[in-house]
Design an enzyme around this catalytic site. Sequence first.
Site, PDB file in Angstrom:
ATOM      1  N   ARG A  53      67.833  56.381  11.845  1.00 46.08           N
ATOM      2  CA  ARG A  53      68.081  57.568  11.006  1.00 46.08           C
ATOM      3  C   ARG A  53      68.615  58.703  11.859  1.00 46.08           C
ATOM      4  NH1 ARG A  53      63.598  59.405   6.808  1.00 46.08           N
ATOM      5  NH2 ARG A  53      62.886  60.553   8.611  1.00 46.08           N
ATOM      6  N   THR A  78      70.337  64.416   9.132  1.00 46.29           N
ATOM      7  CA  THR A  78      70.612  64.030   7.732  1.00 46.29           C
ATOM      8  C   THR A  78      69.643  62.986   7.184  1.00 46.29           C
ATOM      9  OG1 THR A  78      72.051  62.214   8.392  1.00 46.29           O
ATOM     10  CG2 THR A  78      73.088  64.389   8.143  1.00 46.29           C
ATOM     11  N   ASP A  89      56.010  59.693  13.266  1.00 49.52           N
ATOM     12  CA  ASP A  89      57.117  58.782  13.580  1.00 49.52           C
ATOM     13  C   ASP A  89      56.539  57.473  14.105  1.00 49.52           C
ATOM     14  OD1 ASP A  89      59.177  57.403  15.147  1.00 49.52           O
ATOM     15  OD2 ASP A  89      60.403  59.129  14.613  1.00 49.52           O
ATOM     16  N   ASP A 130      57.850  56.145  17.526  1.00 51.72           N
ATOM     17  CA  ASP A 130      57.377  56.955  18.655  1.00 51.72           C
ATOM     18  C   ASP A 130      55.909  56.663  18.965  1.00 51.72           C
ATOM     19  OD1 ASP A 130      59.839  58.095  18.927  1.00 51.72           O
ATOM     20  OD2 ASP A 130      59.291  60.034  18.058  1.00 51.72           O
TER      21      ASP A 130
HETATM   22  C1  PRP Z   1      62.140  54.784  10.739  1.00 55.03           C
HETATM   23  C2  PRP Z   1      61.433  53.619  10.083  1.00 55.03           C
HETATM   24  C3  PRP Z   1      62.446  53.153   9.068  1.00 55.03           C
HETATM   25  C4  PRP Z   1      63.107  54.441   8.653  1.00 55.03           C
HETATM   26  C5  PRP Z   1      62.560  54.846   7.317  1.00 55.03           C
HETATM   27  O1  PRP Z   1      63.034  54.322  11.682  1.00 55.03           O
HETATM   28  O2  PRP Z   1      61.028  52.634  10.961  1.00 55.03           O
HETATM   29  O3  PRP Z   1      63.390  52.242   9.583  1.00 55.03           O
HETATM   30  O4  PRP Z   1      62.783  55.425   9.642  1.00 55.03           O
HETATM   31  O5  PRP Z   1      63.230  55.945   6.841  1.00 55.03           O
HETATM   32  P1  PRP Z   1      64.166  55.888   5.544  1.00 55.03           P
HETATM   33  O6  PRP Z   1      63.389  55.169   4.495  1.00 55.03           O
HETATM   34  O7  PRP Z   1      64.358  57.350   5.219  1.00 55.03           O
HETATM   35  O8  PRP Z   1      65.448  55.229   5.898  1.00 55.03           O
HETATM   36  P2  PRP Z   1      63.936  55.296  12.602  1.00 55.03           P
HETATM   37  O9  PRP Z   1      65.273  55.483  11.978  1.00 55.03           O
HETATM   38  O10 PRP Z   1      63.167  56.528  12.923  1.00 55.03           O
HETATM   39  O11 PRP Z   1      64.204  54.425  13.883  1.00 55.03           O
HETATM   40  P3  PRP Z   1      63.178  53.764  14.928  1.00 55.03           P
HETATM   41  O12 PRP Z   1      62.520  52.633  14.220  1.00 55.03           O
HETATM   42  O13 PRP Z   1      64.106  53.318  16.006  1.00 55.03           O
HETATM   43  O14 PRP Z   1      62.201  54.811  15.384  1.00 55.03           O
HETATM   44  N1  URA Z   2      60.159  57.260   9.771  1.00 55.31           N
HETATM   45  C1  URA Z   2      58.932  57.383  10.315  1.00 55.31           C
HETATM   46  O1  URA Z   2      58.640  56.779  11.362  1.00 55.31           O
HETATM   47  N2  URA Z   2      58.052  58.190   9.691  1.00 55.31           N
HETATM   48  C2  URA Z   2      58.334  58.838   8.572  1.00 55.31           C
HETATM   49  O2  URA Z   2      57.473  59.557   8.037  1.00 55.31           O
HETATM   50  C3  URA Z   2      59.618  58.703   8.019  1.00 55.31           C
HETATM   51  C4  URA Z   2      60.519  57.896   8.643  1.00 55.31           C
END
Ligand code: PRP
Ligand code: URA
Length: 205
Positions: free
Chosen positions: A102, A106, A197, A200
């Site tokens: 993400r 945005t 997150d 993280d």
């Molecule tokens: C997080 C999570 C999902 C996404 C959900 O990943 O693991 O993939 O956000 O959000 P959405 O429903 O609004 O699309 P992120 O993009 O933070 O990447 P990461 O797993 O590498 O931390």
């Molecule tokens: N991704 C995350 O890891 N946490 C949230 O709350 C939303 C998106």
Amino acid sequence: MSLTIVQHPLAAHVMTHLRDKTTKPALFRTLCHQITLLLALEATRDLATEEKQIETPLESVRGRVLARPLVIVPILRAGLGMVEPFLALFPDVSVGYIGLERDHATAIARSYYCKLPPLDGRSVLVIDPMLATGGSAAQALDVVKKAGGADAALVCIVAAPEGVALVEERHPGLPVFIAALDRELNARKYILPGLGDFGDRLYGT
Ligand code: PRP
Ligand code: URA
């Protein structure tokens, strides 16, 4: 729509500790493993089985075995935390990967990786701990369906109503399995109350 929320005292217990901001990455990973085991059992409850004749040490008996190979597709990076518990229950599972991230401003997911095994005729579970706006999951499901994964379902740990609604709009009737349905998204598209997150917290970044 086909939304299943895992109901189990252990699920409630694990979710509370996952949400706790004082939970450190090592315990967070263990809790992720535990809740995913419960989700995996729920999401595979209706897997097809077929008859198999075997010999016990004493006599013949007709048992049942899984009829079709199972594929899991974690959405990188946080979805990786859910792979091991699936492998523990289904050692023969095939694993595909979809990399989505993400944008911080945005909240729109950008694709950066995709490697899928054959999906035709297989049960496919897309796994990602967080269903926030639903953009990542809907995009991953588009990719899976385009690659032949007609029998697909989504498995998440925490979902926001907005994400559930988007998946239902883009993939009507698709089964969704979650451990918690939270209240809403905040202005930065994080789930409330949520757990922060996930990636993280899983990887200590
Ligand atoms: C997080 C999570 C999902 C996404 C959900 O990943 O693991 O993939 O956000 O959000 P959405 O429903 O609004 O699309 P992120 O993009 O933070 O990447 P990461 O797993 O590498 O931390
Ligand atoms: N991704 C995350 O890891 N946490 C949230 O709350 C939303 C998106």
